[in-house]
Scaffold this motif. Structure first.
Motif, PDB file in Angstrom:
ATOM      1  N   VAL A  33       0.856  -1.173   0.000  1.00  0.00           N
ATOM      2  CA  VAL A  33       0.000   0.000   0.000  1.00  0.00           C
ATOM      3  C   VAL A  33       0.894   1.225   0.000  1.00  0.00           C
ATOM      4  O   VAL A  33       1.817   1.325   0.810  1.00  0.00           O
ATOM      5  N   THR A  34       0.629   2.131  -0.938  1.00  0.00           N
ATOM      6  CA  THR A  34       1.402   3.368  -1.031  1.00  0.00           C
ATOM      7  C   THR A  34       0.450   4.541  -0.905  1.00  0.00           C
ATOM      8  O   THR A  34      -0.543   4.620  -1.626  1.00  0.00           O
ATOM      9  N   PHE A  35       0.738   5.456   0.014  1.00  0.00           N
ATOM     10  CA  PHE A  35      -0.056   6.670   0.150  1.00  0.00           C
ATOM     11  C   PHE A  35       0.607   7.756  -0.672  1.00  0.00           C
ATOM     12  O   PHE A  35       1.826   7.897  -0.672  1.00  0.00           O
ATOM     13  N   THR A  36      -0.200   8.526  -1.396  1.00  0.00           N
ATOM     14  CA  THR A  36       0.333   9.536  -2.291  1.00  0.00           C
ATOM     15  C   THR A  36      -0.504  10.805  -2.203  1.00  0.00           C
ATOM     16  O   THR A  36      -1.696  10.744  -1.918  1.00  0.00           O
ATOM     17  N   ALA A  37       0.118  11.922  -2.474  1.00  0.00           N
ATOM     18  CA  ALA A  37      -0.596  13.198  -2.481  1.00  0.00           C
ATOM     19  C   ALA A  37      -1.294  13.418  -3.818  1.00  0.00           C
ATOM     20  O   ALA A  37      -2.219  14.201  -3.914  1.00  0.00           O
ATOM     21  N   ASP A  38      -0.860  12.722  -4.875  1.00  0.00           N
ATOM     22  CA  ASP A  38      -1.427  12.900  -6.203  1.00  0.00           C
ATOM     23  C   ASP A  38      -1.887  11.547  -6.742  1.00  0.00           C
ATOM     24  O   ASP A  38      -1.157  10.857  -7.450  1.00  0.00           O
ATOM     25  N   ALA A  39      -3.120  11.192  -6.409  1.00  0.00           N
ATOM     26  CA  ALA A  39      -3.649   9.883  -6.795  1.00  0.00           C
ATOM     27  C   ALA A  39      -3.720   9.720  -8.309  1.00  0.00           C
ATOM     28  O   ALA A  39      -3.415   8.654  -8.841  1.00  0.00           O
TER      29      ALA A  39
END
Length: 91
Positions: free
Chosen positions: A3-9
């Motif tokens: 799982v990677t959290f990103t500011a720009d989906a």
């Protein structure tokens, strides 16, 4: 599963689509679906004959836009549930 959290989906999905591997599947999340709409190739809508009143919009609160999809398959069940599958159209 990673799982990677990103500011720009949107940018993350565009990068993932360039890689080899399985399809990307989003279940629920109207606001996120609205952000990702430019990259959505296929819709699977499950409709239940039950009205609950207020709820989550399919594509969140995004501005009005037109994106065409063509119906590929429609299945109905004894329960009244209908599952429609659409693919993004070139028109």
């Amino acid at each position: 599963m990673d799982v990677t959290f990103t500011a720009d989906a949107l940018e993350t999905v565009r990068e993932l689509k360039q890689e080899q591997g399985k399809d990307i599947y989003l279940c629920g999340g109207g606001e996120l679906a609205g952000v990702l709409l430019p990259e959505i190739d296929r819709l699977i809508l499950k409709r239940n004959p039950l009205v609950l009143g207020d709820g989550i919009r399919l594509f969140g609160h995004m501005a009005a836009t037109t994106v065409n999809f063509d119906l590929e398959r429609c299945r109905s069940f004894d329960s009244g549930v209908i599952v429609e599958e659409y693919r993004r159209s070139d028109r």
